[in-house]
Design a protein around this motif. Structure first.
Motif, PDB file in Angstrom:
ATOM      1  N   GLU A 176       0.835  -1.207   0.000  1.00  0.00           N
ATOM      2  CA  GLU A 176       0.000   0.000   0.000  1.00  0.00           C
ATOM      3  C   GLU A 176       0.869   1.256   0.000  1.00  0.00           C
ATOM      4  O   GLU A 176       0.616   2.203  -0.754  1.00  0.00           O
ATOM      5  N   SER A 177       1.872   1.267   0.851  1.00  0.00           N
ATOM      6  CA  SER A 177       2.752   2.425   0.967  1.00  0.00           C
ATOM      7  C   SER A 177       3.456   2.735  -0.355  1.00  0.00           C
ATOM      8  O   SER A 177       3.531   3.894  -0.774  1.00  0.00           O
ATOM      9  N   HIS A 178       3.984   1.701  -0.995  1.00  0.00           N
ATOM     10  CA  HIS A 178       4.643   1.908  -2.298  1.00  0.00           C
ATOM     11  C   HIS A 178       3.669   2.460  -3.332  1.00  0.00           C
ATOM     12  O   HIS A 178       3.994   3.401  -4.057  1.00  0.00           O
ATOM     13  N   CYS A 179       2.486   1.871  -3.405  1.00  0.00           N
ATOM     14  CA  CYS A 179       1.497   2.338  -4.396  1.00  0.00           C
ATOM     15  C   CYS A 179       1.131   3.800  -4.158  1.00  0.00           C
ATOM     16  O   CYS A 179       1.084   4.604  -5.099  1.00  0.00           O
ATOM     17  N   LYS A 180       0.874   4.154  -2.906  1.00  0.00           N
ATOM     18  CA  LYS A 180       0.541   5.541  -2.577  1.00  0.00           C
ATOM     19  C   LYS A 180       1.683   6.487  -2.946  1.00  0.00           C
ATOM     20  O   LYS A 180       1.456   7.564  -3.510  1.00  0.00           O
ATOM     21  N   SER A 181       2.908   6.099  -2.628  1.00  0.00           N
ATOM     22  CA  SER A 181       4.066   6.956  -2.916  1.00  0.00           C
ATOM     23  C   SER A 181       4.243   7.190  -4.406  1.00  0.00           C
ATOM     24  O   SER A 181       4.538   8.302  -4.837  1.00  0.00           O
ATOM     25  N   VAL A 182       4.058   6.132  -5.197  1.00  0.00           N
ATOM     26  CA  VAL A 182       4.183   6.265  -6.652  1.00  0.00           C
ATOM     27  C   VAL A 182       3.090   7.185  -7.188  1.00  0.00           C
ATOM     28  O   VAL A 182       3.356   8.093  -7.984  1.00  0.00           O
ATOM     29  N   LEU A 183       1.872   6.971  -6.744  1.00  0.00           N
ATOM     30  CA  LEU A 183       0.756   7.805  -7.222  1.00  0.00           C
ATOM     31  C   LEU A 183       0.956   9.271  -6.831  1.00  0.00           C
ATOM     32  O   LEU A 183       0.793  10.170  -7.660  1.00  0.00           O
ATOM     33  N   ARG A 184       1.323   9.520  -5.582  1.00  0.00           N
ATOM     34  CA  ARG A 184       1.538  10.908  -5.136  1.00  0.00           C
ATOM     35  C   ARG A 184       2.692  11.572  -5.885  1.00  0.00           C
ATOM     36  O   ARG A 184       2.608  12.740  -6.259  1.00  0.00           O
ATOM     37  N   ALA A 185       3.776  10.836  -6.097  1.00  0.00           N
ATOM     38  CA  ALA A 185       4.937  11.394  -6.794  1.00  0.00           C
ATOM     39  C   ALA A 185       4.598  11.786  -8.228  1.00  0.00           C
ATOM     40  O   ALA A 185       5.251  12.644  -8.815  1.00  0.00           O
ATOM     41  N   ASN A 186       3.550  11.174  -8.767  1.00  0.00           N
ATOM     42  CA  ASN A 186       3.156  11.459 -10.136  1.00  0.00           C
ATOM     43  C   ASN A 186       1.890  12.311 -10.229  1.00  0.00           C
ATOM     44  O   ASN A 186       1.192  12.306 -11.234  1.00  0.00           O
ATOM     45  N   GLY A 187       1.593  13.043  -9.146  1.00  0.00           N
ATOM     46  CA  GLY A 187       0.537  14.047  -9.178  1.00  0.00           C
ATOM     47  C   GLY A 187      -0.854  13.571  -8.803  1.00  0.00           C
ATOM     48  O   GLY A 187      -1.813  14.330  -8.912  1.00  0.00           O
ATOM     49  N   TYR A 188      -1.000  12.364  -8.353  1.00  0.00           N
ATOM     50  CA  TYR A 188      -2.302  11.843  -7.945  1.00  0.00           C
ATOM     51  C   TYR A 188      -2.544  12.312  -6.521  1.00  0.00           C
ATOM     52  O   TYR A 188      -1.786  11.983  -5.617  1.00  0.00           O
ATOM     53  N   SER A 223       9.190  -2.818  -4.580  1.00  0.00           N
ATOM     54  CA  SER A 223      10.407  -2.127  -4.183  1.00  0.00           C
ATOM     55  C   SER A 223      11.395  -2.067  -5.340  1.00  0.00           C
ATOM     56  O   SER A 223      11.989  -1.031  -5.635  1.00  0.00           O
ATOM     57  N   ARG A 224      11.544  -3.177  -6.021  1.00  0.00           N
ATOM     58  CA  ARG A 224      12.468  -3.212  -7.158  1.00  0.00           C
ATOM     59  C   ARG A 224      11.976  -2.326  -8.304  1.00  0.00           C
ATOM     60  O   ARG A 224      12.760  -1.633  -8.931  1.00  0.00           O
ATOM     61  N   SER A 225      10.691  -2.348  -8.572  1.00  0.00           N
ATOM     62  CA  SER A 225      10.186  -1.559  -9.699  1.00  0.00           C
ATOM     63  C   SER A 225      10.134  -0.065  -9.399  1.00  0.00           C
ATOM     64  O   SER A 225      10.068   0.749 -10.310  1.00  0.00           O
ATOM     65  N   VAL A 226      10.185   0.296  -8.119  1.00  0.00           N
ATOM     66  CA  VAL A 226      10.244   1.713  -7.752  1.00  0.00           C
ATOM     67  C   VAL A 226      11.681   2.219  -7.811  1.00  0.00           C
ATOM     68  O   VAL A 226      11.961   3.274  -8.376  1.00  0.00           O
TER      69      VAL A 226
END
Length: 197
Positions: free
Chosen positions: A85-97, A183-186
């Motif tokens: 969940e944390s990774h998904c949220k971080s990726v979305l937020r970093a990309n303007g979501y 983690s690897r894909s981030v």
């Protein structure tokens, strides 16, 4: 394929490494971009791996034992799923979501750009266990139910008494695999983690 971004630009927290430089994103060292986040993620992976080691000292991870369940196994699933969940949220937020509260209806948006359904994890010390591709069937129509380990995570989190038997070894290995994939894909760090050596 036509590029969506200009050369040299990239989507934050979505790694697209050059094959010759595994610790970089378009030639920029990952460590310089997300040092704290990377170290925290790697620390969490090792913590989860240590949990699996503890569990495997009591229950041998073979096909016959993958339905074994217990409190340590449940905790491992909970922690790994929260990390996903944390990774998904971080990726979305970093990309303007910018949605304040996110669910799997939001998290599923990362599967295509991160190509999560193409990853597979094997646990080399246990060749009798099949490889895990936890994001393989994940889809937008049923974003929670189609993500098997996550659906179980919700059940064992909200209703332990009725769902405790679902907190099994198979789900723990799948949840940790999902965490490792994200983690690897981030960050695309060198993920040569020898889990049981």
């Amino acid at each position: 394929e036509e590029l969506e971004l200009e050369p040299g630009r990239f989507y934050p927290r979505i790694a697209r490494p050059r094959s010759s430089v595994p610790n970089s994103v378009f030639g920029f060292p990952v460590r310089n971009l997300y040092t704290r986040e990377l170290e925290s993620s790697v620390g969490q992976i090792y913590s989860l791996i240590n949990r699996l080691k503890e569990i495997s000292q009591v229950t041998e991870p073979t096909k016959d034992n993958l339905t074994s369940y217990g409190h340590l196994i449940r905790e491992c699933i909970l922690i790994a799923s929260m990390e996903v969940e944390s990774h998904c949220k971080s990726v979305l937020r970093a990309n303007g979501y910018s949605k304040a509260i996110m669910t799997t209806h939001d998290y599923v948006l990362v599967i295509e750009p991160m190509k999560l359904d193409e990853y597979e994890i094997s646990y080399s010390r246990f060749p009798s266990i099949e490889n895990y591709s936890p994001f393989g069937g994940w889809n937008r129509k049923s974003p929670t139910e189609s993500l098997g380990f996550y659906h179980i995570y919700n059940s064992i989190k909200h209703d332990r008494e009725s769902s405790f038997h679902l907190a099994n070894l198979d789900t723990a290995f799948e949840a940790v695999a999902a965490c490792m994939i994200l983690s690897r894909s981030v960050f695309w760090y060198s993920c040569e983690v020898h889990v049981y050596r």
